[in-house]
Scaffold this active site. Structure first.
Site, mmCIF file in Angstrom:
data_model
loop_
_atom_site.group_PDB
_atom_site.id
_atom_site.type_symbol
_atom_site.label_atom_id
_atom_site.label_comp_id
_atom_site.label_asym_id
_atom_site.label_seq_id
_atom_site.Cartn_x
_atom_site.Cartn_y
_atom_site.Cartn_z
ATOM 1 N N ASP A 1 -2.768 -10.706 -6.839
ATOM 2 C CA ASP A 1 -2.405 -11.918 -6.099
ATOM 3 C C ASP A 1 -3.632 -12.441 -5.352
ATOM 4 O O ASP A 1 -4.729 -11.913 -5.491
ATOM 5 C CB ASP A 1 -1.241 -11.641 -5.133
ATOM 6 C CG ASP A 1 -1.550 -10.521 -4.146
ATOM 7 O OD1 ASP A 1 -2.749 -10.196 -3.972
ATOM 8 O OD2 ASP A 1 -0.615 -9.959 -3.552
ATOM 9 N N ARG B 1 6.336 -3.511 0.463
ATOM 10 C CA ARG B 1 5.965 -4.829 0.976
ATOM 11 C C ARG B 1 5.862 -5.785 -0.204
ATOM 12 O O ARG B 1 4.813 -5.925 -0.821
ATOM 13 C CB ARG B 1 4.653 -4.764 1.740
ATOM 14 C CG ARG B 1 4.780 -4.008 3.062
ATOM 15 C CD ARG B 1 3.548 -4.161 3.898
ATOM 16 N NE ARG B 1 2.539 -3.183 3.512
ATOM 17 C CZ ARG B 1 2.269 -2.071 4.204
ATOM 18 N NH1 ARG B 1 2.918 -1.800 5.312
ATOM 19 N NH2 ARG B 1 1.340 -1.251 3.793
ATOM 20 N N TYR C 1 6.779 -0.038 -4.152
ATOM 21 C CA TYR C 1 6.105 -0.577 -2.981
ATOM 22 C C TYR C 1 7.056 -1.375 -2.086
ATOM 23 O O TYR C 1 7.866 -2.159 -2.579
ATOM 24 C CB TYR C 1 4.941 -1.455 -3.431
ATOM 25 C CG TYR C 1 3.978 -1.716 -2.321
ATOM 26 C CD1 TYR C 1 3.425 -0.655 -1.623
ATOM 27 C CD2 TYR C 1 3.642 -3.011 -1.954
ATOM 28 C CE1 TYR C 1 2.555 -0.887 -0.585
ATOM 29 C CE2 TYR C 1 2.762 -3.250 -0.932
ATOM 30 C CZ TYR C 1 2.226 -2.176 -0.241
ATOM 31 O OH TYR C 1 1.369 -2.409 0.783
ATOM 32 N N GLU D 1 -5.920 -0.920 -3.803
ATOM 33 C CA GLU D 1 -5.770 -1.168 -2.366
ATOM 34 C C GLU D 1 -5.160 0.026 -1.630
ATOM 35 O O GLU D 1 -5.663 0.467 -0.611
ATOM 36 C CB GLU D 1 -4.904 -2.416 -2.135
ATOM 37 C CG GLU D 1 -5.615 -3.705 -2.528
ATOM 38 C CD GLU D 1 -4.737 -4.930 -2.343
ATOM 39 O OE1 GLU D 1 -4.080 -5.037 -1.296
ATOM 40 O OE2 GLU D 1 -4.713 -5.783 -3.253
ATOM 41 N N GLU E 1 -4.610 -12.442 -2.194
ATOM 42 C CA GLU E 1 -5.303 -11.527 -1.294
ATOM 43 C C GLU E 1 -6.011 -10.422 -2.084
ATOM 44 O O GLU E 1 -7.122 -10.018 -1.744
ATOM 45 C CB GLU E 1 -4.320 -10.919 -0.288
ATOM 46 C CG GLU E 1 -3.635 -11.928 0.643
ATOM 47 C CD GLU E 1 -4.586 -12.638 1.602
ATOM 48 O OE1 GLU E 1 -5.585 -12.021 2.030
ATOM 49 O OE2 GLU E 1 -4.328 -13.821 1.914
ATOM 50 N N ASP F 1 -4.506 -5.646 -6.038
ATOM 51 C CA ASP F 1 -3.250 -6.316 -6.409
ATOM 52 C C ASP F 1 -3.486 -7.658 -7.110
ATOM 53 O O ASP F 1 -4.436 -8.371 -6.803
ATOM 54 C CB ASP F 1 -2.386 -6.548 -5.152
ATOM 55 C CG ASP F 1 -1.870 -5.237 -4.583
ATOM 56 O OD1 ASP F 1 -2.024 -4.196 -5.255
ATOM 57 O OD2 ASP F 1 -1.324 -5.256 -3.462
ATOM 58 N N HIS G 1 4.147 -7.194 -7.136
ATOM 59 C CA HIS G 1 4.828 -5.915 -7.277
ATOM 60 C C HIS G 1 6.207 -6.128 -7.864
ATOM 61 O O HIS G 1 6.597 -7.235 -8.176
ATOM 62 C CB HIS G 1 4.953 -5.230 -5.918
ATOM 63 C CG HIS G 1 3.648 -5.059 -5.212
ATOM 64 N ND1 HIS G 1 3.177 -5.965 -4.298
ATOM 65 C CD2 HIS G 1 2.709 -4.102 -5.310
ATOM 66 C CE1 HIS G 1 1.994 -5.563 -3.856
ATOM 67 N NE2 HIS G 1 1.689 -4.438 -4.452
#
Length: 690
Positions: A82, A293, A291, A7, A84, A80, A335
């Site tokens: 997850d 976020r 990371y 991403e 999303e 990632d 993360h």
DNA sequence: CAGTGAGCGAGCTTCCGCTTGACTT
């Protein structure tokens, strides 16, 4: 040649290093396919089929990716791990028309984790993708159905959504609590007591066996009671009743997530959330932090080793303590927590970057350090005169600093003298103090984010955009540059939604949605069924409310004013910036005028300008209110509002002292003859002081 | 610790969650 898709573009170089020459790593830059912006994009009659498009922003990158994969042997989808991220992989697969692909995931960017991942590829998890689709479709339906409802019933351009409307409601409800709050008086009593070993203060806790609690009006409600008790205590005999001593340990807080980083950076560095995230982005791009976020508290083995070595070398072995943190609630754990990637000295950083980096580093180190140890003492004191009393004093001394060495926290050290049980004490002074109960505080950016996170509303990547949203829509404004307050239009929108679509202001709504999405992710429910259940009721109430609620009933008020352009009636209407007066025969007559100023803004007695003798009016500016000449802009004379302090300026003895606000919003006192007299003081000068 | 003042609003708006670079003069 193999291609790995991730991403974030900042990851690509590090990954290429780990994977070697056979691999090329490219980034999607977030989502590559989404519902169209200009229309609903969901076929509600056909099982809620989403109509995905490639957003303009992603087009160029997609074109580039297509070019790059042409001669690839295998494409690894490494987005990632997850919900999303899974959806991004799914969309990449479709947009790029991949045939030879594998899905891989890794939670940390280390050589071993990445190598391991490529050895264990899997297929795309369609259940997880479906959970994301359900989330996306639900948010779209709510947002794109409710917003137009507001345009019709209130005014154009307004917005509503699962997250922003909950945030607005939280701010609005707090404001109502504050308005409804009635401050109550109460009194506390403290005794300064002398023992053989020294003196200490104790606070009154009980009278004749009845508890006196702070803020408990039953205790000492007024001055009379406080004075009577004070007098009684002044002649009382004091004896030590009990002494309790114990060790108290204090544990460090876990390392930062996005939300806690924003909160602490605001508290300790005064950085607004947006600034914090901007700086964090820069630190991340420089490879200095993980990371930024994230809602994960996880620390990798590598991270712990790093901290262990550093702590043991700099502070000693006993300062290190291995711990594991797991986020409560619904972290998606894609993360790590936010932490420094290494602990060597950093150079060439901007001043603000140093500050945030230092905070992140300290918080990380502290989380893997031993507890601080406090030695706490509680002394209970009996007193007896006309009544019987119990007083109590608490002392606390830090015995061992532990994590506090690197992450200072607020605490009060208070050493108490070594008194003995049954020892007689002498009261040197009895102090009665007046207090008032305070209303709850307005939210700041940081505390609102904390509140939203508590209810699982919003994600690390959206906390700042949520704040911007309710601000840009003029739903909230800032008081003292820091506190969130709903505007008039904000309140109207919040109340309307709360009254007619209560699900959206129900803070549990998102949590319930997440439960449903979990079932989809586990393959126990079809995503369309989750949406259908919601949509059926939603669209029904929406249609009902469309008919029931009339804009006229909601928003229009009659006035006695006549239109000075066409002589017709004027009515009060609603705009983005609040109420205003408009001609009833719009659109034929487009006359508008602002509403009369609030009554509190018209001076009680007439003030005349001492330069041109015209009247003066109360005006508002970013620095507060003041009197301005009505002859403006011909006459620019101004006067301070708060001239009634009735204190002569101690410097020039001519002007009056007035209260002012500095650019930073702090109050200070100055002479009203400025700039002729430049007296200033941070405290109120006393009037007797002449 | 130092200055000050609007006037607009009323036909194409809007969601949440991923992620950063920017067609040209």
């Amino acid at each position: 040649m193999h291609i790995v898709l991730v991403e974030s573009p900042t990851k690509t170089k590090t990954l290429e290093k780990f994977l070697g020459k056979e691999y090329k790593v490219l980034a999607s830059g977030g989502h590559v396919r989404d519902l169209p912006k200009s229309k609903l994009g969901i076929d509600v009659d056909s099982d809620f089929e989403p109509q995905y498009v490639i957003p303009p922003r992603a087009r160029k990158n997609i074109k580039n990716l297509k070019e790059e994969i042409k001669n690839a042997d295998t494409v690894y989808l490494g987005t990632d791990p997850d919900r999303e991220g899974e959806a991004i992989s799914y969309h990449l697969l479709h947009v790029l028309g991949l045939k030879n692909y594998k899905r891989i995931t890794f939670n940390e960017i280390t050589k071993s984790a990445v190598e391991e991942a490529t050895k264990r590829p899997r297929d795309i998890d369609m259940n997880l993708v479906d959970a994301q689709q359900a989330r996306r479709v639900l948010d779209r339906l709510v947002g794109y159905k409710l917003s137009p409802f507001l345009w019709k019933k209130v005014t154009r351009g307004l917005s509503a959504g699962r997250v922003q409307s909950a945030a607005l409601w939280i701010v609005t409800e707090r404001e109502k609590e504050i308005e409804a709050f009635k401050s109550e008086e109460y009194w506390s009593i403290n005794a300064l007591l002398d023992s053989k070993e020294g003196s200490f203060q104790a606070e009154l806790k009980e009278r004749n066996g009845e508890k006196i609690e702070k803020g408990d009006v039953k205790g000492l409600p007024n001055k009379e009671d406080a004075q009577r008790t004070k007098k009684d205590l002044e002649k009382a005999g004091f004896t030590v009743k009990s002494i309790k001593q114990k060790e108290k340990k204090r544990s460090p807080l876990p390392p930062f997530t996005t939300s806690t980083m924003q909160q602490e950076a605001f508290k300790r560095l005064r950085f607004p959330s947006k600034v914090t995230m901007y700086i964090a982005q820069s630190l991340y791009e420089k490879g200095l932090i993980t990371y930024h976020r994230t809602d994960s508290l996880h620390l990798s083995k590598e991270a712990k080793d790093l901290a262990k070595e550093y702590i043991e070398r700099n502070y000693g072995k006993k300062y290190y303590k291995e711990r594991s943190f797991t986020a409560k609630g619904r972290s998606q754990e894609a993360h790590e927590a936010i932490r420094p990637t290494s602990l060597s000295e950093k150079q060439g950083l901007k001043r603000e970057e140093v500050k945030l980096y230092d905070l992140i580093k300290r918080r990380f180190l502290a989380s893997l350090m031993s507890e601080a140890v406090f030695y706490s003492t509680n002394i209970e004191v009996e007193a007896r005169n006309k009544n019987e009393y119990l007083l109590s004093a608490n002392g606390s001394i830090m015995q061992y600093d532990g994590f506090i060495k690197v992450y200072p926290i607020k605490f009060q050290e208070n050493e108490l003298p070594q008194v003995k049980e049954k020892e007689k004490l002498e009261a040197k002074e009895i102090m009665a103090n007046q207090h008032f109960t305070k209303p709850p505080a307005r939210f700041t950016e940081a505390t609102l984010i904390k509140e939203l996170e508590k209810h699982g509303i919003g994600r690390p990547s959206t906390y700042v955009p949520i704040l911007s949203r309710i601000d840009e829509k003029n739903y909230t404004e800032k008081v003292d540059k820091k506190y969130l307050k709903p505007t008039e239009i904000g309140r109207i929108v919040s109340d309307l939604l709360a009254n007619h679509f209560p699900f959206i202001t129900d803070l549990k709504f998102t949590a319930h949605m997440e439960e449903d999405l979990d079932k989809v992710a586990e393959g126990k429910r079809k995503w369309q069924n989750v949406i259908r259940d919601f949509y059926k009721d939603f669209i029904e109430t929406l249609q009902k409310k469309e008919k029931e609620l009339k804009k006229e009933d909601l928003m229009q008020e009659e006035t006695n004013e006549k239109c000075d352009k066409c002589g017709g009636e004027m009515i009060i209407r609603m705009g983005k910036y609040g109420k205003f007066m408009a001609c009833k025969s719009f659109p034929e007559c487009k006359n508008t005028k602002p509403l009369e100023e609030d009554e509190e803004d018209t001076p009680e007695e007439e003030i005349t300008c001492d330069k041109c003798n015209a009247k003066m009016q109360i005006k508002k500016s970013k620095f507060g209110k003041f009197y301005g000449c009505t002859n403006y802009p011909q006459c620019k004379n101004i006067k301070s509002l708060e001239g009634e302090l009735d204190i002569k300026c101690p410097d020039c003895k001519e002007g009056n002292v007035v209260k002012k606000k500095s650019r930073k919003g702090k109050d200070f006192y100055a002479c009203d003859r400025y700039p002729d007299c430049t007296f200033t003081s941070s405290k109120k000068p006393s009037s007797e002081d002449e």
